[in-house]
Design an enzyme around this catalytic site. Sequence first.
Site, PDB file in Angstrom:
ATOM      1  NE  ARG A  26      13.602 -23.347  -6.612  1.00  0.00           N
ATOM      2  CZ  ARG A  26      12.824 -22.359  -7.092  1.00  0.00           C
ATOM      3  NH1 ARG A  26      12.260 -21.487  -6.285  1.00  0.00           N
ATOM      4  NH2 ARG A  26      12.607 -22.261  -8.382  1.00  0.00           N
ATOM      5  CD  GLU A  79       7.149 -18.647 -10.642  1.00  0.00           C
ATOM      6  OE1 GLU A  79       7.250 -17.537 -11.186  1.00  0.00           O
ATOM      7  OE2 GLU A  79       6.714 -18.800  -9.504  1.00  0.00           O
ATOM      8  CG  HIS A 128      14.211 -17.437 -10.753  1.00  0.00           C
ATOM      9  ND1 HIS A 128      13.777 -18.178  -9.670  1.00  0.00           N
ATOM     10  CD2 HIS A 128      13.366 -16.386 -10.827  1.00  0.00           C
ATOM     11  CE1 HIS A 128      12.725 -17.586  -9.110  1.00  0.00           C
ATOM     12  NE2 HIS A 128      12.455 -16.490  -9.797  1.00  0.00           N
ATOM     13  CE1 TYR A 148       5.138 -17.584  -5.330  1.00  0.00           C
ATOM     14  CE2 TYR A 148       5.190 -16.297  -3.302  1.00  0.00           C
ATOM     15  CZ  TYR A 148       5.854 -16.922  -4.336  1.00  0.00           C
ATOM     16  OH  TYR A 148       7.225 -16.899  -4.385  1.00  0.00           O
ATOM     17  CD  GLU A 171       9.497 -18.930  -6.087  1.00  0.00           C
ATOM     18  OE1 GLU A 171       8.561 -18.102  -6.129  1.00  0.00           O
ATOM     19  OE2 GLU A 171      10.427 -18.942  -6.903  1.00  0.00           O
ATOM     20  CG  ASN A 223       7.677 -21.608  -7.647  1.00  0.00           C
ATOM     21  OD1 ASN A 223       8.222 -22.537  -7.057  1.00  0.00           O
ATOM     22  ND2 ASN A 223       8.339 -20.794  -8.452  1.00  0.00           N
TER      23      ASN A 223
HETATM   24  C1  PNW Z   1       7.284 -15.895  -8.050  1.00  0.00           C
HETATM   25  N1  PNW Z   1       0.898 -16.568  -9.115  1.00  0.00           N
HETATM   26  O1  PNW Z   1       6.408 -15.754  -9.149  1.00  0.00           O
HETATM   27  C2  PNW Z   1       8.709 -15.755  -8.559  1.00  0.00           C
HETATM   28  O2  PNW Z   1       9.283 -17.012  -8.802  1.00  0.00           O
HETATM   29  C3  PNW Z   1       9.614 -14.953  -7.677  1.00  0.00           C
HETATM   30  O3  PNW Z   1      10.784 -14.580  -8.379  1.00  0.00           O
HETATM   31  C4  PNW Z   1       8.882 -13.752  -7.142  1.00  0.00           C
HETATM   32  O4  PNW Z   1       9.700 -12.867  -6.412  1.00  0.00           O
HETATM   33  C5  PNW Z   1       7.742 -14.279  -6.292  1.00  0.00           C
HETATM   34  O5  PNW Z   1       6.864 -15.034  -7.086  1.00  0.00           O
HETATM   35  C6  PNW Z   1       6.895 -13.188  -5.646  1.00  0.00           C
HETATM   36  O6  PNW Z   1       6.191 -12.456  -6.607  1.00  0.00           O
HETATM   37  C7  PNW Z   1       5.027 -15.951  -9.047  1.00  0.00           C
HETATM   38  O7  PNW Z   1       0.374 -17.018 -10.134  1.00  0.00           O
HETATM   39  C8  PNW Z   1       4.404 -16.550 -10.101  1.00  0.00           C
HETATM   40  O8  PNW Z   1       0.199 -16.273  -8.124  1.00  0.00           O
HETATM   41  C9  PNW Z   1       3.055 -16.783 -10.136  1.00  0.00           C
HETATM   42  C10 PNW Z   1       2.286 -16.366  -9.086  1.00  0.00           C
HETATM   43  C11 PNW Z   1       2.883 -15.761  -8.009  1.00  0.00           C
HETATM   44  C12 PNW Z   1       4.239 -15.544  -7.979  1.00  0.00           C
END
Ligand code: PNW
Length: 487
Positions: free
Chosen positions: A84, A174, A129, A316, A384, A314
């Site tokens: 991706r 996002e 992006h 995390y 992600e 996405n």
């Molecule tokens: C992503 N959260 O954003 C992005 O799509 C990437 O470009 C970036 O490198 C990656 O995270 C790492 O930071 C995020 O809410 C958006 O926890 C939201 C969150 C985390 C990451």
Amino acid sequence: KSRYNRHEIRKIPDGILFGTATASYQVEGAWDEDGKSENIWDRLTHSKPCPVKNCDTGDIADDSYHQYERDVEMMRELGLDFYRFSLSWSRILPTSFPDKINKKGVQYYNNLIDEMLKYNIQPMVTLYHWDLPQKLQDMGGWTNPHVVDWFTDYARIVFELFGDRVKYWFTINEPREVCYEGYGGANFAPAYNLSGYGDYMCAKNLLVAHAKAYHMYKNEFSRTQGGTVGIAASASWFEPKSEKDAEAAEDARQFEWGLYTNPIFSKNGDFPQVVKDRVAAKSFEQGFFRSRLPEFTPEEVELVKGSSDFLGINHYTSKITYRNASITTFPSPSFYDDIEALYDYDFTWETAASSWLKVVPWGFYKLLTKLRTDYDNPPIYITENGFSTRGGLEDDSRIAYYRQYIDAMLDAIDEGSDVRAYTAWSLMDNFEWRQGYTERFGLYEVDYEDPKRTRTARKSAYVYKEIIRSRQLDYHYEPDTTLPITI
Ligand code: PNW
């Protein structure tokens, strides 16, 4: 809290695709080469005083503009089903508009796509992006309703150029980060800092732009190209601090991601009711003549509703959420004043190099379960998921993260979640926005001291490769990293 017994080997159901992801500004470099024009991250990183750690920029980044063959070689080493990546709008359309197509920029993406397809690696392509052409920003960017036309015209060009070979499309990566971090706050470009206004205007325009592009694909490209189109939303899990905080946590979910997913995936469409009611009530209290949250017309509600073939997520991390009326931390009006919730972390949660990234695999399970029940079990692509370190090839903490999060995902799948794809962020270290190159998300390490930006497989790359090859999760698998990773 996973019910899975880690002493057993867990089989991964057939059909789930595995890949990795990157984004144009984070890896390409060549920021002003071959006719590419300036975008909002070029502008931000070049501004003074420099807003990024160590004054890092994406000017060269991973030099992927010149090293796509090595990038594809790494995909083959990992045995990926797909990769991706995102397109740079200002590289393809230097004027921002379709009047001039930059042949050399297009050639780069053709080369990358063709090289991947040679080895049967499917391209999954994100149109946007975060790297908006600066010229469009000068006209208000995502807060200008004309962005709907700008984006749809760009999307048409991209579908025409690459749609013969690309079958998986994501319109926007996002929305929350685009709108809140860029227009509500000042963390990301264009750093407007208009919390409680700019973020909501962006949200409405972005959703309509997404929906127009989606319908254009369905009406004009679907039949000949046969691809699938969706959006990729960030969604953290918000866990209530105690029983009485259930409502605060639900409010946080609806403001933080429901704002973007409810209009597309809920049965009735439109912004979440709680968001509409809260922002309207507060706006009137504050003396506004109308809600700071723009309304969709009934036609727009219908246009946006259902405008995705799948939900890209996405994910995390998780946050503890609670409400305490006596703590006033946020200016009024503002987005966080509207939510009326406070966030915290559990001190037992392990932290990545990124301070916000706590390891909470069960939060992933709860999120997937909620999306399944709230939105009638939509097809989900995990677009992600990943973990940051400060660098180094022995990344056992990243390995532990991936295993536990994939495990949690399998728990949700066992209970019926329709997850079709899983994407590790990231293939390799890259420009981590305001943190520059200090936080590393790569399965491959990139040497930024080296003009060649040499990439080296981390231990996690060997483990991810084995998960994909064996299609199973084995917490006891130990790779022999003295052997080179091979295709
Ligand atoms: C992503 N959260 O954003 C992005 O799509 C990437 O470009 C970036 O490198 C990656 O995270 C790492 O930071 C995020 O809410 C958006 O926890 C939201 C969150 C985390 C990451």
